[in-house]
Design a protein around this motif. Sequence first.
Motif, short mmCIF file in Angstrom:
data_model
loop_
_atom_site.label_atom_id
_atom_site.label_comp_id
_atom_site.label_asym_id
_atom_site.label_seq_id
_atom_site.Cartn_x
_atom_site.Cartn_y
_atom_site.Cartn_z
N ALA A 37 48.11 12.33 80.60
CA ALA A 37 49.27 13.08 80.12
C ALA A 37 49.03 14.57 80.38
N VAL A 38 50.09 15.26 80.72
CA VAL A 38 50.01 16.69 80.96
C VAL A 38 50.89 17.37 79.92
N GLU A 39 50.33 18.35 79.24
CA GLU A 39 51.10 19.08 78.24
C GLU A 39 52.09 20.01 78.94
N ILE A 40 53.34 19.92 78.51
CA ILE A 40 54.38 20.77 79.08
C ILE A 40 54.53 21.98 78.18
N GLN A 41 54.43 23.15 78.77
CA GLN A 41 54.58 24.36 77.99
C GLN A 41 56.03 24.78 77.99
N ARG A 42 56.54 25.07 76.81
CA ARG A 42 57.93 25.49 76.68
C ARG A 42 58.06 26.96 77.07
N SER A 43 59.16 27.27 77.69
CA SER A 43 59.44 28.65 78.09
C SER A 43 60.03 29.39 76.90
N PRO A 44 59.65 30.66 76.71
CA PRO A 44 60.22 31.43 75.61
C PRO A 44 61.66 31.85 75.89
N VAL A 45 62.15 31.58 77.09
CA VAL A 45 63.52 31.94 77.46
C VAL A 45 64.45 30.83 76.99
N THR A 46 65.51 31.20 76.26
CA THR A 46 66.46 30.20 75.81
C THR A 46 67.49 29.95 76.90
N PRO A 47 67.93 28.71 77.03
CA PRO A 47 68.93 28.41 78.05
C PRO A 47 70.25 29.10 77.75
N SER A 48 70.94 29.52 78.77
CA SER A 48 72.22 30.21 78.60
C SER A 48 73.35 29.31 79.07
N PRO A 49 74.31 29.01 78.20
CA PRO A 49 75.45 28.20 78.62
C PRO A 49 76.27 28.90 79.70
N LEU A 50 76.33 30.23 79.66
CA LEU A 50 77.08 30.96 80.68
C LEU A 50 76.44 30.81 82.05
N TRP A 51 75.13 30.86 82.08
CA TRP A 51 74.40 30.70 83.33
C TRP A 51 74.59 29.28 83.86
N ALA A 52 74.57 28.29 82.95
CA ALA A 52 74.76 26.90 83.35
C ALA A 52 76.15 26.71 83.95
N ILE A 53 77.17 27.30 83.35
CA ILE A 53 78.54 27.21 83.88
C ILE A 53 78.58 27.86 85.26
N LEU A 88 90.91 28.91 88.38
CA LEU A 88 89.68 28.60 87.64
C LEU A 88 88.45 29.18 88.34
N MET A 89 88.42 29.14 89.67
CA MET A 89 87.27 29.69 90.40
C MET A 89 87.17 31.20 90.23
N ALA A 90 88.29 31.86 89.95
CA ALA A 90 88.28 33.31 89.77
C ALA A 90 87.91 33.74 88.35
N MET A 91 87.88 32.79 87.42
CA MET A 91 87.58 33.13 86.01
C MET A 91 86.10 33.41 85.81
N ARG A 92 85.83 34.19 84.80
CA ARG A 92 84.45 34.44 84.38
C ARG A 92 83.91 33.18 83.70
N ALA A 93 82.62 33.05 83.65
CA ALA A 93 81.98 31.87 83.05
C ALA A 93 82.37 31.73 81.58
N ASP A 94 82.47 32.82 80.83
CA ASP A 94 82.81 32.72 79.42
C ASP A 94 84.24 32.21 79.22
N GLN A 95 85.11 32.45 80.19
CA GLN A 95 86.48 31.94 80.10
C GLN A 95 86.54 30.45 80.43
N LEU A 96 85.61 29.96 81.23
CA LEU A 96 85.57 28.53 81.54
C LEU A 96 84.94 27.70 80.44
N LEU A 97 84.16 28.34 79.59
CA LEU A 97 83.52 27.61 78.49
C LEU A 97 84.54 27.07 77.61
#
Length: 97
Positions: A37-53, A88-97
Amino acid sequence: MSKASNSVVAGVARLLCSLVLVTAGGVAAAERAPGDAVEIQRSPVTPSPLWAIDQHRVTVVDRIVGVWGETLVKANAGIDAEQLRSLLMAMRADQLL
């Protein structure tokens, strides 16, 4: 290359390989048995829903157009599927959320 130069190059190469393995957060493969087993280290960076969109914008827009495109045409809303896609393609990510 002289024997001393070869030794220095080999030492630097080993050092660089060690640094790569350490900074990747892993243990050298030679020190692990297969299946360990290999220990997975968590990143201190939180995921961003805007970046995911933003990263998956085409998929998000395709799904919205798939659900609403035909409905808008049938409702005589004055907009077809391609116009909806363009808006929709012209919208900002926060507007698509």
